[in-house]
Design a protein around this motif. Structure first.
Motif, mmCIF file in Angstrom:
data_model
loop_
_atom_site.group_PDB
_atom_site.id
_atom_site.type_symbol
_atom_site.label_atom_id
_atom_site.label_comp_id
_atom_site.label_asym_id
_atom_site.label_seq_id
_atom_site.Cartn_x
_atom_site.Cartn_y
_atom_site.Cartn_z
ATOM 1 N N GLY A 66 22.335 40.252 64.017
ATOM 2 C CA GLY A 66 23.698 40.203 63.863
ATOM 3 C C GLY A 66 24.580 39.865 65.066
ATOM 4 N N THR A 67 25.984 40.239 65.106
ATOM 5 C CA THR A 67 26.863 39.863 66.188
ATOM 6 C C THR A 67 26.780 40.884 67.196
ATOM 7 N N TYR A 68 26.847 40.417 68.434
ATOM 8 C CA TYR A 68 26.822 40.862 69.649
ATOM 9 C C TYR A 68 28.028 40.677 70.570
ATOM 10 N N THR A 69 28.601 41.647 71.247
ATOM 11 C CA THR A 69 29.690 41.154 72.176
ATOM 12 C C THR A 69 29.312 41.008 73.838
ATOM 13 N N VAL A 70 29.966 40.143 74.218
ATOM 14 C CA VAL A 70 29.846 40.178 76.005
ATOM 15 C C VAL A 70 31.026 39.830 76.566
ATOM 16 N N GLU A 71 31.136 40.398 77.725
ATOM 17 C CA GLU A 71 32.778 40.962 78.414
ATOM 18 C C GLU A 71 32.259 40.421 79.829
ATOM 19 N N LEU A 72 33.832 39.643 80.408
ATOM 20 C CA LEU A 72 33.822 39.614 81.702
ATOM 21 C C LEU A 72 34.976 40.393 82.025
ATOM 22 N N TYR A 73 34.747 41.404 83.105
ATOM 23 C CA TYR A 73 35.882 42.288 83.517
ATOM 24 C C TYR A 73 35.941 42.172 84.894
ATOM 25 N N SER A 74 37.411 41.851 85.265
ATOM 26 C CA SER A 74 37.499 41.580 86.715
ATOM 27 C C SER A 74 38.048 42.951 87.345
ATOM 28 N N TYR A 75 37.414 43.307 88.656
ATOM 29 C CA TYR A 75 37.812 44.346 89.450
ATOM 30 C C TYR A 75 39.181 43.991 89.940
ATOM 31 N N ALA A 76 39.765 43.064 90.272
ATOM 32 C CA ALA A 76 41.010 42.562 91.123
ATOM 33 C C ALA A 76 42.191 43.193 90.094
ATOM 34 N N ASP A 77 42.380 42.893 88.915
ATOM 35 C CA ASP A 77 43.514 43.183 87.988
ATOM 36 C C ASP A 77 42.968 43.950 86.753
ATOM 37 N N LEU A 78 41.798 44.253 86.511
ATOM 38 C CA LEU A 78 41.403 45.000 85.381
ATOM 39 C C LEU A 78 41.566 44.185 83.908
ATOM 40 N N ASP A 79 41.883 42.848 84.252
ATOM 41 C CA ASP A 79 41.854 41.890 83.055
ATOM 42 C C ASP A 79 40.500 41.693 82.654
ATOM 43 N N SER A 102 32.604 43.628 64.242
ATOM 44 C CA SER A 102 31.098 43.523 63.721
ATOM 45 C C SER A 102 30.073 43.751 64.652
ATOM 46 N N GLN A 103 30.360 44.233 65.847
ATOM 47 C CA GLN A 103 29.102 44.655 66.851
ATOM 48 C C GLN A 103 28.365 45.328 66.220
ATOM 49 N N VAL A 104 26.903 45.180 66.147
ATOM 50 C CA VAL A 104 25.814 45.960 65.604
ATOM 51 C C VAL A 104 25.527 47.193 66.531
ATOM 52 N N ASN A 105 24.712 48.094 65.981
ATOM 53 C CA ASN A 105 24.632 49.275 66.491
ATOM 54 C C ASN A 105 23.021 49.239 66.679
ATOM 55 N N LEU A 106 22.648 49.049 67.769
ATOM 56 C CA LEU A 106 21.331 48.927 68.323
ATOM 57 C C LEU A 106 20.690 50.310 68.301
ATOM 58 N N ASN A 123 33.708 37.430 74.161
ATOM 59 C CA ASN A 123 33.327 36.764 73.492
ATOM 60 C C ASN A 123 32.000 37.296 72.621
ATOM 61 N N THR A 124 31.409 36.407 71.635
ATOM 62 C CA THR A 124 30.513 36.993 70.892
ATOM 63 C C THR A 124 29.210 35.872 70.814
ATOM 64 N N TYR A 125 28.071 36.513 70.583
ATOM 65 C CA TYR A 125 26.934 35.589 70.042
ATOM 66 C C TYR A 125 26.076 36.309 69.029
ATOM 67 N N THR A 126 25.340 35.560 68.424
ATOM 68 C CA THR A 126 24.736 36.161 66.949
ATOM 69 C C THR A 126 23.227 35.641 67.302
ATOM 70 N N VAL A 127 22.599 37.046 67.169
ATOM 71 C CA VAL A 127 21.161 37.063 66.840
ATOM 72 C C VAL A 127 20.748 36.719 65.582
ATOM 73 N N SER A 128 19.899 35.644 65.350
ATOM 74 C CA SER A 128 19.888 35.059 63.889
ATOM 75 C C SER A 128 18.335 35.455 63.287
ATOM 76 N N SER A 129 17.601 35.508 64.223
ATOM 77 C CA SER A 129 16.263 35.798 63.654
ATOM 78 C C SER A 129 15.487 37.004 64.471
ATOM 79 N N ALA A 130 15.118 37.933 63.972
ATOM 80 C CA ALA A 130 14.342 39.128 64.465
ATOM 81 C C ALA A 130 13.189 38.585 65.031
ATOM 82 N N ASP A 131 12.966 39.452 66.058
ATOM 83 C CA ASP A 131 11.743 39.273 66.839
ATOM 84 C C ASP A 131 11.408 38.018 67.348
#
Length: 360
Positions: free
Chosen positions: A134-147, A221-225, A151-159
């Motif tokens: 399913g769909t997973y989220t990745v994030e870049l978070y800046s310490y400087a201004d908290l911006d 659509s973030q999965v719940n692991l 983005n997302t990526y998809t795990v297509s095949s289990a294991d």
């Protein structure tokens, strides 16, 4: 004679680009704290798993096991960071989230172009294997201004090991630049998230302005692991670089990777002491005892924790001096009862070593 570039063949960009990966221990080889740990309830921190990788379980969203695995990675990767669900939680609290992150020191993010007009995108590449597609989220978070940017990526095949590349829009001059030994950037891989993080308008590869809105950080659509005790996820080959396209993983010497990790955490199990021979303290308030030099300069003066039995005697006060390059642990003479030039008998030992931590 001069060498003509036209006559050079068989050289690729990955042969000539070093120090391009701002993530440390991306291949999960270094695991000083240990190789596995079971976590119950809300637990956040650096556990017995690969160095520099911080596991985050906010508001007790399931129970987990974290570990460094060996021998089951893809291609040239011998180790992975594995996160397995031990107790399921199918109903995610609104304020809950589970993720894996690395906090990058501000000194190390200069190549990424924050606060400049470099204009090249950021490329995040890694290997992932999970029971849950399913769909997973990745994030870049800046310490400087908290911006932040997500983005997302998809795990297509289990294991199945899959290689992913996630492209982030260049931060550019609109994002503040920060320098020094404090935090610069958080890189976050979300594994589960409540509505506080995913009920808004997903940022979708756009930098926020004036700080990130919490509800926009994670895809709806973030999965719940944590949905099943069968679920797990493994990562390795983590790389973040500033480039028009992702390059092959930058494999570093083991000694280099270990030294980079030890800037933030050191575990040394050696026993140290003076062997019963007293050490003299020639001046008032000077500390004598066990002297330890760290193998590398740490990010900041660390918190030192002893792993076994300790002993110190002499003088009239316990004392220690800790800096980013080492520490002295022992005793000293304070106040009345001595004068400059007198000598005080000091003895100290540390059994089974110490840890020193200056993580972000």
């Amino acid at each position: 004679p001069a060498i003509s570039g036209a006559s050079l063949t068989g050289i690729t960009s990955t042969d000539t680009l070093s120090n391009r990966n701002v993530l440390i221990n991306g291949d999960m080889r270094i695991s000083q704290r240990g190789t596995s740990e079971t976590l119950s309830g809300s637990k956040t921190g650096y556990f017995q798993a690969p160095d520099r990788w911080r596991f985050y379980n906010h508001h007790s969203h399931g129970d987990w096991a974290v570990s460094q695995t060996s021998g089951d990675g893809p291609n040239a990767f011998g180790h992975t960071y594995k996160i397995a669900c031990n107790t399921a939680d199918t109903s995610i609290a609104s304020n809950a989230d589970v993720h894996l992150e690395q906090r990058v020191e501000a000194n190390n993010i200069q190549p990424l172009g924050f606060g400049t007009s470099v204009g090249e995108n950021l490329q995040l590449s890694f290997w992932v294997k999970s029971k849950l597609t399913g769909t997973y989220t990745v994030e870049l978070y800046s310490y400087a201004d908290l911006d932040a940017i997500s983005n997302t990526y998809t795990v297509s095949s289990a294991d199945t090991w899959e290689h992913k590349t996630v492209t982030f829009t260049a931060p550019g001059s609109g994002e503040a630049q920060v320098r020094g030994t404090g935090g610069g950037l958080m890189v976050i891989w979300y594994l589960a998230a409540g509505s506080n993080l995913n009920s808004g308008t997903f940022s979708n590869n756009a930098w926020s302005s004036g700080g990130q809105t919490q509800a926009n950080r994670v895809h709806s659509s973030q999965v719940n692991l944590a949905s099943s005790t069968n679920n797990y996820i493994q990562f390795t080959g983590m790389q973040l670089e500033c480039a028009p396209a992702a390059t092959a993983y930058e494999h570093r010497l083991f000694s280099r990777e270990l030294a980079d990790c030890q800037r933030y955490f050191i575990k040394d199990t050696r026993t140290r002491g003076n062997g019963g021979t007293s050490t003299n303290t020639p001046n008032l308030d000077s500390v004598a005892g066990v002297d330890v030099d760290f193998p590398t300069t740490m990010r900041a003066s660390p918190t030192v924790t002893f792993l076994g039995t300790t002993f110190r005697s002499g003088g009239n006060g316990d004392a220690q001096v800790i800096t980013d390059t080492g520490f002295t642990w022992g005793r000293k003479r304070t106040g009345a009862g001595g004068s400059p030039g007198t000598y005080e008998q000091i003895a100290a030992y540390i059994i089974d070593g110490y840890t020193a931590g200056s993580e972000l």
